[in-house]
Design an enzyme around this catalytic site. Structure first.
Site, mmCIF file in Angstrom:
data_model
loop_
_atom_site.group_PDB
_atom_site.id
_atom_site.type_symbol
_atom_site.label_atom_id
_atom_site.label_comp_id
_atom_site.label_asym_id
_atom_site.label_seq_id
_atom_site.Cartn_x
_atom_site.Cartn_y
_atom_site.Cartn_z
ATOM 1 N N GLU A 1 64.266 16.022 40.803
ATOM 2 C CA GLU A 1 63.354 17.244 41.634
ATOM 3 C C GLU A 1 64.580 17.184 42.941
ATOM 4 O O GLU A 1 64.991 18.421 43.093
ATOM 5 C CB GLU A 1 63.189 15.831 42.655
ATOM 6 C CG GLU A 1 62.184 16.302 43.379
ATOM 7 C CD GLU A 1 61.194 17.658 43.306
ATOM 8 O OE1 GLU A 1 59.869 17.261 42.806
ATOM 9 O OE2 GLU A 1 61.574 18.509 44.066
ATOM 10 N N GLY B 1 71.963 16.789 52.797
ATOM 11 C CA GLY B 1 72.389 15.180 53.549
ATOM 12 C C GLY B 1 71.882 14.225 52.596
ATOM 13 O O GLY B 1 70.887 14.580 52.124
ATOM 14 N N GLY C 1 67.454 19.426 47.496
ATOM 15 C CA GLY C 1 67.021 18.839 48.558
ATOM 16 C C GLY C 1 65.456 18.150 48.360
ATOM 17 O O GLY C 1 64.494 17.945 47.633
ATOM 18 N N VAL D 1 67.493 20.812 44.052
ATOM 19 C CA VAL D 1 66.578 21.837 44.164
ATOM 20 C C VAL D 1 66.535 21.955 45.274
ATOM 21 O O VAL D 1 65.280 20.634 45.173
ATOM 22 C CB VAL D 1 66.027 22.668 42.866
ATOM 23 C CG1 VAL D 1 65.899 24.642 43.395
ATOM 24 C CG2 VAL D 1 66.564 22.406 42.022
ATOM 25 N N THR E 1 77.848 10.845 49.521
ATOM 26 C CA THR E 1 76.917 10.943 50.144
ATOM 27 C C THR E 1 75.500 10.505 49.563
ATOM 28 O O THR E 1 74.729 10.035 50.912
ATOM 29 C CB THR E 1 76.683 12.996 50.822
ATOM 30 O OG1 THR E 1 77.900 13.336 51.215
ATOM 31 C CG2 THR E 1 75.358 13.207 51.723
ATOM 32 N N ARG F 1 87.243 1.224 44.229
ATOM 33 C CA ARG F 1 85.931 0.139 44.452
ATOM 34 C C ARG F 1 86.553 -0.105 46.188
ATOM 35 O O ARG F 1 85.885 -0.869 46.526
ATOM 36 C CB ARG F 1 86.934 -0.879 43.677
ATOM 37 C CG ARG F 1 85.975 -2.005 43.561
ATOM 38 C CD ARG F 1 86.076 -3.275 42.798
ATOM 39 N NE ARG F 1 85.168 -3.678 42.653
ATOM 40 C CZ ARG F 1 84.513 -4.562 42.047
ATOM 41 N NH1 ARG F 1 85.628 -5.152 40.151
ATOM 42 N NH2 ARG F 1 83.981 -5.992 42.058
ATOM 43 N N GLY G 1 81.630 19.462 59.059
ATOM 44 C CA GLY G 1 81.340 18.903 57.978
ATOM 45 C C GLY G 1 80.232 19.923 57.433
ATOM 46 O O GLY G 1 79.474 19.327 56.469
ATOM 47 N N LYS H 1 70.452 26.588 41.363
ATOM 48 C CA LYS H 1 69.049 25.942 42.101
ATOM 49 C C LYS H 1 68.770 27.431 40.719
ATOM 50 O O LYS H 1 66.993 27.071 40.735
ATOM 51 C CB LYS H 1 68.748 25.875 43.167
ATOM 52 C CG LYS H 1 69.954 24.907 43.413
ATOM 53 C CD LYS H 1 70.129 24.836 45.055
ATOM 54 C CE LYS H 1 71.067 24.243 45.589
ATOM 55 N NZ LYS H 1 71.335 24.105 47.048
ATOM 56 N N ILE I 1 62.637 19.498 49.708
ATOM 57 C CA ILE I 1 61.596 19.982 49.653
ATOM 58 C C ILE I 1 60.513 19.712 47.571
ATOM 59 O O ILE I 1 62.042 20.381 46.906
ATOM 60 C CB ILE I 1 62.011 21.655 49.310
ATOM 61 C CG1 ILE I 1 62.146 21.594 51.035
ATOM 62 C CG2 ILE I 1 59.879 22.082 48.938
ATOM 63 C CD1 ILE I 1 63.212 23.235 51.466
HETATM 64 N N1 LIG Z 1 75.171 16.402 49.619
HETATM 65 C C1 LIG Z 1 73.619 16.291 49.262
HETATM 66 O O1 LIG Z 1 73.537 16.913 50.456
HETATM 67 C C2 LIG Z 1 74.255 17.115 47.881
HETATM 68 C C3 LIG Z 1 71.797 17.711 48.035
HETATM 69 C C4 LIG Z 1 71.575 17.324 46.660
HETATM 70 C C5 LIG Z 1 72.120 17.315 45.568
HETATM 71 N N2 LIG Z 1 73.803 17.148 46.151
HETATM 72 C C6 LIG Z 1 73.906 16.718 44.579
HETATM 73 O O2 LIG Z 1 74.100 15.742 44.490
HETATM 74 C C7 LIG Z 1 75.714 15.089 43.986
HETATM 75 C C8 LIG Z 1 76.056 14.286 44.498
HETATM 76 O O3 LIG Z 1 77.066 14.971 45.407
HETATM 77 P P1 LIG Z 1 77.716 14.238 46.717
HETATM 78 O O4 LIG Z 1 77.289 14.961 48.230
HETATM 79 O O5 LIG Z 1 77.059 12.947 47.049
HETATM 80 O O6 LIG Z 1 78.931 14.039 45.954
HETATM 81 P P2 LIG Z 1 80.592 13.912 46.679
HETATM 82 O O7 LIG Z 1 79.971 12.490 48.326
HETATM 83 O O8 LIG Z 1 81.443 14.404 46.856
HETATM 84 O O9 LIG Z 1 80.163 11.715 45.880
HETATM 85 C C9 LIG Z 1 80.511 11.962 44.269
HETATM 86 C C10 LIG Z 1 80.474 10.301 43.763
HETATM 87 O O10 LIG Z 1 81.224 9.959 42.815
HETATM 88 C C11 LIG Z 1 81.465 9.499 42.989
HETATM 89 N N3 LIG Z 1 82.708 9.942 41.472
HETATM 90 C C12 LIG Z 1 83.522 10.751 41.159
HETATM 91 N N4 LIG Z 1 83.722 11.309 39.876
HETATM 92 C C13 LIG Z 1 84.063 9.219 39.678
HETATM 93 C C14 LIG Z 1 83.470 8.936 38.256
HETATM 94 N N5 LIG Z 1 84.554 9.398 36.924
HETATM 95 N N6 LIG Z 1 83.048 7.150 37.840
HETATM 96 C C15 LIG Z 1 82.458 7.422 38.895
HETATM 97 N N7 LIG Z 1 82.635 8.071 39.666
HETATM 98 C C16 LIG Z 1 82.794 8.749 40.148
HETATM 99 C C17 LIG Z 1 82.877 9.516 43.633
HETATM 100 O O11 LIG Z 1 83.979 8.293 43.847
HETATM 101 P P3 LIG Z 1 84.547 7.956 45.129
HETATM 102 O O12 LIG Z 1 83.858 7.743 46.258
HETATM 103 O O13 LIG Z 1 85.063 6.527 45.180
HETATM 104 O O14 LIG Z 1 85.780 8.957 45.155
HETATM 105 C C18 LIG Z 1 81.929 9.356 45.176
HETATM 106 O O15 LIG Z 1 81.413 8.124 44.891
HETATM 107 C C19 LIG Z 1 75.892 16.593 42.909
HETATM 108 O O16 LIG Z 1 76.032 16.452 41.703
HETATM 109 C C20 LIG Z 1 75.351 17.245 44.171
HETATM 110 O O17 LIG Z 1 75.167 18.674 43.709
HETATM 111 C C21 LIG Z 1 74.310 17.066 46.801
#
Ligand SMILES: NC(=O)c1ccc[n+]([C@@H]2O[C@H](COP(=O)([O-])OP(=O)(O)OC[C@H]3O[C@@H](n4cnc5c(N)ncnc54)[C@H](OP(=O)(O)O)[C@@H]3O)[C@@H](O)[C@H]2O)c1
Length: 442
Positions: free
Chosen positions: A143, A316, A148, A146, A26, A60, A201, A219, A150
């Protein structure tokens, strides 16, 4: 005649700032999209281009809805930590251990700057990672970890750096706020709304991190560190989620002029810090009471700035990528901050206060047998613990089973309140569990 100065190009002649993006879920794809869409703006802001050199994810072949053809694909993100072309590695894999931790540690050890949105990693290992950052001089910025979009890290660390902060209190999890808002607006129960949130979702298939308050607690531990200049300590957050809340609670709170929010609160009590993530009541007509749906809010009280409320999207793709990109622009400009906004050596080990030391008003819902004498028994126990009732709602008679009895109490010590409830729950006429919530008059 004076010579006309040569036109100054807005496009910097500096080398581009080169990044590797590890994790293309995401947030990772959101960042790629943002850099592609707003690249010109980023260049003007930073004074140099921000250029993605390499990307990494597990699969990939996955179609991610963004064009990755211009970037080098790296199967093992640890390679980025060694890549001399990269000025910074953006860690967007997630999780407090495993690849995310290994990557961030390896980068910092090698003197490579890291930007991350990973609150779990920082809440558990922030102290050690910040030490590494100091040791090698590599920046560590977070940043996006915590609330998003904000900019609360920046606000506390920079804009409020002259303020003694007394408390930070926030709606730090959009999933919970969405569920609570839906419960209130539709009268449906928790389980029903959770399922709906999963279908839309807004909640993960395993929602426990969100609904049990863990995500908000991660956070909050970071907010404590930045607000008070202490080592982050996730283990000292008193955490309670929202699973136990009923449609009745939403209804009663509303009738009494309140709304229920999962609040992360860190506050100084007699020089000690109390951290909690718990459902609380806030006045329905307060600014934070009006923050609904997936929105986050953070309320800061400090000596000079007074009370401030920041509201925005806490999660998001685009909102989170926006916060990641802000850190990238800072680093590209050459601005490097202490990880928690205080020199690492000046961070203190906090004196932690027990949650029971908090003084607050409380809401209590009991399920009681509908017969005479029950209220008198309960009142006697409350009186013995020095707890006094401000208002009460007693439900209509129902001879078939227990009925809810809802009370709001004047300000009292939390531990007195809890001791009274423990005794009340032992009454044969009272069904367990009861529901106790702090009232925050924000
Ligand atoms: N989603 C949010 O709104 C949000 C908000 C604030 C903070 N965060 C933080 O941002 C971070 C990412 O969140 P996300 O929601 O984007 O997570 P996500 O959608 O689950 O994406 C994780 C990504 O990491 C990749 N990945 C997993 N293991 C890996 C490895 N060994 N080597 C390389 N890539 C690897 C996955 O690959 P594949 O796609 O190929 O499976 C995927 O692309 C987290 O720490 C989360 O707490 C997220």
């Amino acid at each position: 005649m004076p010579r006309t100065p040569a036109p100054v190009s807005l496009v910097s002649s500096f080398e581009p700032f080169r990044i590797g993006v590890a994790g293309l879920g995401t947030v990772g794809t959101g960042l790629v999209d943002l850099v592609q869409k707003n690249g010109d703006l980023l260049m003007r802001r930073a004074g140099r281009g921000i250029e993605i050199v390499s990307v990494s994810a597990q699969n990939r072949k996955k179609d991610r809805g963004v064009d990755l053809s211009g970037y080098e694909w790296v199967d093992d993100p640890l390679v980025m930590a060694q890549d001399p072309r990269l000025d910074v590695v953006v860690e967007l894999i997630g999780g407090s251990e495993g690849f995310a931790r290994a990557l961030v540690e390896r980068c910092l050890e090698n003197g490579k700057a890291v930007v991350t949105a990973n609150k779990a990693l920082l809440a558990h290992h922030g102290q050690a990672l910040a030490d590494l950052s100091v040791k090698t001089g590599a920046a560590l910025a977070f940043e996006a970890a915590v609330a998003g979009s904000i900019p609360i890290v920046k606000v506390l660390r920079e804009a409020f750096s002259a303020n003694k902060v007394s408390s930070v209190c926030g709606i730090l999890n959009g999933t919970c706020n969405y569920i609570l808002t839906e419960m209130r607006e539709t009268g449906r129960d928790f389980a029903d709304v959770l399922k709906d949130a999963q279908d839309k979702g807004y909640a993960e298939s395993d929602p426990s991190f969100d609904i049990d308050g863990i995500d908000a607690a991660h956070k909050l531990a970071l907010l404590s560190a930045i607000a008070f200049g202490v080592h982050p300590d996730f283990g000292r957050v008193h955490v309670q989620g929202i699973r136990h809340l009923s449609a009745d609670d939403m209804d009663f709170a509303g009738k009494m002029g309140f709304r229920i929010k999962l609040l992360g609160t860190t506050r100084k009590i007699n020089g000690r810090i109390a951290q909690s993530v718990t459902p609380c009541l806030v006045p329905a007509d307060s600014p934070i009471g009006a923050v609904d749906g997936v929105y986050n809010a953070v309320f800061v009280e400090s000596d000079c700035a007074g009370s401030s409320l920041l509201v925005g999207r806490g999660a998001g793709a685009a909102p989170t990528a926006s916060a990641v990109a802000a850190d990238l622009v800072d680093l590209a400009r050459g601005t490097k901050m202490d990880v928690f906004g205080f020199p690492q050596t000046s961070l203190e080990s906090a004196q932690w206060a027990d949650a029971g030391e908090a003084v607050a008003k409380f809401y209590l819902r009991l399920n009681v047998a509908d017969r005479s004498g029950v209220l008198a028994d309960i009142s006697r126990i409350l009186h013995r613990h020095g707890v006094s009732i401000e208002s009460m709602i007693q439900h209509a008679r129902d001879l078939r089973g227990p009925v809810p009895l809802v009370m709001v109490f004047h300000e009292t010590l939390q531990k007195d309140m809890e001791a009274a409830i423990k005794e009340i729950e032992m009454l044969e006429s009272v069904d367990k569990p009861s529901c106790l919530m702090r009232i925050e008059m924000l």
